[in-house]
Design an enzyme around this catalytic site. Structure first.
Site, PDB file in Angstrom:
ATOM      1  N   ALA A   2       6.926  -3.728   5.822  1.00  0.00           N
ATOM      2  CA  ALA A   2       5.840  -3.276   6.693  1.00  0.00           C
ATOM      3  C   ALA A   2       5.352  -1.896   6.280  1.00  0.00           C
ATOM      4  CB  ALA A   2       6.306  -3.263   8.146  1.00  0.00           C
ATOM      5  N   TYR A   3       6.286  -1.018   5.950  1.00  0.00           N
ATOM      6  CA  TYR A   3       5.958   0.335   5.498  1.00  0.00           C
ATOM      7  C   TYR A   3       5.129   0.289   4.224  1.00  0.00           C
ATOM      8  CZ  TYR A   3       7.094   5.054   3.669  1.00  0.00           C
ATOM      9  OH  TYR A   3       7.047   6.329   3.149  1.00  0.00           O
TER      10      TYR A   3
END
Length: 253
Positions: A155-156
């Site tokens: 996600a990062y």
């Protein structure tokens, strides 16, 4: 010294860590600095450090997740300092973990505080930078975008990859307006990373072993000074680039 005298910088997430290191480096070259973040006490401490170096510095409380408020914050900064020359989008509040264990809300928060917030700051800063004809934007991304094993970083990395693409597009579209846009992908000994290395010494040693230079970067001396170079006149022909500040660990092809 004072290569940035007369210029005004806005740094998000400047209350600690990498953002504070960048703010200190900019101030050390004579820039006035708008110090943005969510915690007033941390902002005041950063401003104190900047003023000790003779710089003009003011705190601005701002939650970058509230993108609707960002144009107003930028207007406040320009009202206080009279101009805006440098924008550093450092603030980010996202989630880490396996994709199947991540909620939609946590995934979305990384985009809201990452590319969405940066986009709002960039648009709000554009007319002020165009007016000076010599604006510079630096967006912080991550080597996790090209990490050999992105497990728990998905996600990062996705949010930061979006920001990297946004940076490249703005660099091309705004070049004729006198605005340069670059991205950096740093490793730095922020409070969070320092805590992790102290509490996970074996894992930390393995991580450092993957860095060819054999150490994690310093927030001001390594990352902040690189930003000073990027926004200064010596690199005035550089735009649209992603600069890895990670001691040679990642490869951006």
């Amino acid at each position: 010294m004072n290569t940035l005298a007369g210029r005004v910088a806005l740094v998000t997430g400047a209350g600690q860590g990498v953002g504070q290191g960048i703010a200190l480096a900019l101030a050390g070259e004579g820039a006035s600095v708008a110090v943005l973040g969510r915690t007033r006490g941390k902002l005041d401490e950063t401003c104190r450090l900047l003023r000790e170096r003779g710089a003009s510095a003011e705190p601005f409380e701002c939650d970058v997740a509230d993108t609707a408020s960002i144009p107003g914050v930028v207007d406040e900064v320009v009202s206080r300092f009279g101009r805006l020359d440098i924008l550093v989008n450092n603030a980010y509040s996202g989630a880490f973990g396996p994709l199947l264990e991540m909620s939609d809300e946590d995934f979305a928060r990384g985009f809201e505080t990452g590319p969405f917030a940066a986009f709002a700051f960039m648009k709000a800063a554009h007319p002020h930078m165009k007016a000076t004809g010599d604006g510079s934007i630096v967006n912080l991304v991550t080597s996790a975008m090209v990490r050999w094993d992105p497990t728990t970083y998905g996600a990062y990395a996705a949010a930061k990859q979006a920001l990297r693409s946004l940076s490249r597009t703005a660099a091309v579209e705004w070049a004729r307006d006198g605005i340069r846009v670059n991205a950096i992908a740093p490793h730095a000994l922020s409070p969070g990373l320092k805590w992790w290395t102290e509490h996970n010494p074996e894992e930390a040693a393995e991580f450092v072993a993957t860095i060819p230079m054999g150490r994690i970067g310093e927030c001001e001396e390594d990352i902040g000074r690189a930003v000073v170079a990027l926004v200064g006149s010596d690199l005035r022909y550089l735009t649209g680039a992603t600069v890895p500040l990670d001691g040679g660990q990642a490869f951006f092809g």
